[in-house]
Design an enzyme around this catalytic site. Structure first.
Site, PDB file in Angstrom:
ATOM      1  N   GLU A  48     -70.641 -28.942  39.057  1.00 50.21           N
ATOM      2  CA  GLU A  48     -70.714 -30.399  38.924  1.00 50.21           C
ATOM      3  C   GLU A  48     -72.127 -30.770  38.480  1.00 50.21           C
ATOM      4  O   GLU A  48     -73.083 -30.566  39.236  1.00 50.21           O
ATOM      5  CB  GLU A  48     -70.390 -31.071  40.260  1.00 50.21           C
ATOM      6  CG  GLU A  48     -68.971 -30.840  40.757  1.00 50.21           C
ATOM      7  CD  GLU A  48     -67.956 -31.663  39.989  1.00 50.21           C
ATOM      8  OE1 GLU A  48     -68.371 -32.578  39.244  1.00 50.21           O
ATOM      9  OE2 GLU A  48     -66.756 -31.377  40.123  1.00 50.21           O
ATOM     10  N   CYS A  79     -70.846 -25.020  30.596  1.00 48.64           N
ATOM     11  CA  CYS A  79     -70.124 -26.191  31.109  1.00 48.64           C
ATOM     12  C   CYS A  79     -71.089 -27.223  31.703  1.00 48.64           C
ATOM     13  O   CYS A  79     -71.778 -27.906  30.962  1.00 48.64           O
ATOM     14  CB  CYS A  79     -69.041 -25.757  32.092  1.00 48.64           C
ATOM     15  SG  CYS A  79     -67.776 -27.024  32.358  1.00 48.64           S
ATOM     16  N   ILE A 141     -62.690 -25.727  31.567  1.00 52.17           N
ATOM     17  CA  ILE A 141     -62.307 -26.293  32.863  1.00 52.17           C
ATOM     18  C   ILE A 141     -63.073 -27.599  33.051  1.00 52.17           C
ATOM     19  O   ILE A 141     -64.282 -27.592  33.254  1.00 52.17           O
ATOM     20  CB  ILE A 141     -62.620 -25.324  34.025  1.00 52.17           C
ATOM     21  CG1 ILE A 141     -61.954 -23.961  33.797  1.00 52.17           C
ATOM     22  CG2 ILE A 141     -62.175 -25.927  35.357  1.00 52.17           C
ATOM     23  CD1 ILE A 141     -62.391 -22.893  34.783  1.00 52.17           C
ATOM     24  N   HIS A 183     -66.480 -21.350  29.829  1.00 55.01           N
ATOM     25  CA  HIS A 183     -66.920 -20.447  30.899  1.00 55.01           C
ATOM     26  C   HIS A 183     -66.663 -18.982  30.538  1.00 55.01           C
ATOM     27  O   HIS A 183     -65.664 -18.411  30.969  1.00 55.01           O
ATOM     28  CB  HIS A 183     -66.155 -20.747  32.197  1.00 55.01           C
ATOM     29  CG  HIS A 183     -66.426 -22.055  32.824  1.00 55.01           C
ATOM     30  ND1 HIS A 183     -67.329 -22.226  33.844  1.00 55.01           N
ATOM     31  CD2 HIS A 183     -65.886 -23.277  32.601  1.00 55.01           C
ATOM     32  CE1 HIS A 183     -67.336 -23.491  34.229  1.00 55.01           C
ATOM     33  NE2 HIS A 183     -66.471 -24.153  33.490  1.00 55.01           N
ATOM     34  N   GLU A 185     -68.063 -16.554  31.792  1.00 56.93           N
ATOM     35  CA  GLU A 185     -68.259 -15.784  33.023  1.00 56.93           C
ATOM     36  C   GLU A 185     -66.968 -15.594  33.816  1.00 56.93           C
ATOM     37  O   GLU A 185     -66.885 -14.698  34.653  1.00 56.93           O
ATOM     38  CB  GLU A 185     -69.334 -16.430  33.903  1.00 56.93           C
ATOM     39  CG  GLU A 185     -68.949 -17.730  34.576  1.00 56.93           C
ATOM     40  CD  GLU A 185     -69.064 -18.947  33.688  1.00 56.93           C
ATOM     41  OE1 GLU A 185     -68.863 -20.061  34.201  1.00 56.93           O
ATOM     42  OE2 GLU A 185     -69.334 -18.799  32.486  1.00 56.93           O
TER      43      GLU A 185
END
Length: 204
Positions: A48, A79, A141, A183, A185
């Site tokens: 966030e 992100c 995401i 992402h 990762e």
């Protein structure tokens, strides 16, 4: 030995640590300013962006990170990390006092938070990524996108947005700063991290 720090205030920092260690490098979870010393690079993970902003100021590491970026430390953000590296957020969140969220900055770009939708709108897509010979599996995401970039920012990847009948930028580079909306990762994709390591070593 190349040592890469991973900002570990919030988000999926463990996945980035695993990715870097899979590639044989040393990592350091970073929560305090003193842990920035001696690093060859820094990763800002997904999570966030508003929480990372708040916690980085509470832990008094926001200004040291800005100084490190200004001093030339290579940094990769995924992100929320992309948002944190942006000079401008076009739809910032506001705190109870009406102050907009802050970023570390460094990349001359404007970004939009959660641009691809909510958690239920998450998706995977094989995308062309500049410099890679094969498409890259990208996991989005609650992902941001880049709305505009300055002349010194290189666009590495874009994806079509059918609802807009347009494409949106999802990966950029500005000198030794790298950022992706997606992402790598969490997908097992390691080529973005490999690119970041090459940037650190002056090989890309």
């Amino acid at each position: 030995m190349t040592t890469i720090g991973v900002l570990a205030l919030q988000g999926d920092f463990r996945e980035h640590i695993n990715a870097i260690e899979d590639l044989g490098l040393s990592t350091v979870p970073v929560r305090r300013a003193r842990e920035l010393h001696g690093l060859d690079g820094l990763i800002i993970p997904g999570g966030e962006s508003t929480t990372i902003d708040k916690l980085s100021r509470i832990f008094e590491i926001a200004e040291p990170i800005k100084e490190a970026i200004a001093g030339g430390l290579p940094v990769y953000g995924s992100c929320a990390g992309l948002i944190m590296l942006a000079e401008r957020v076009v739809d910032p969140a506001y705190d109870l006092q009406g102050n907009p969220q802050q970023t570390f900055g460094g990349i001359d770009m404007s970004v939009r938070r959660n641009a691809f939708g909510r958690q239920v709108d998450s998706f995977e897509e094989d995308i062309e990524f500049k410099g890679l010979d094969k498409p890259l599996k990208a996991v989005f995401i609650r992902a941001p996108w880049v709305e505009s970039v300055g002349e010194n920012v290189e666009i590495l990847a874009s994806v079509p947005v059918p609802s807009l009948d347009a494409t949106r930028i999802v990966a950029v580079r500005s000198r030794n700063l790298l950022a992706t909306s997606f992402h790598p990762e969490v997908s097992g994709e390691r080529r973005v991290h490999e690119l970041f390591i090459k940037i650190i070593r002056g090989e890309a």
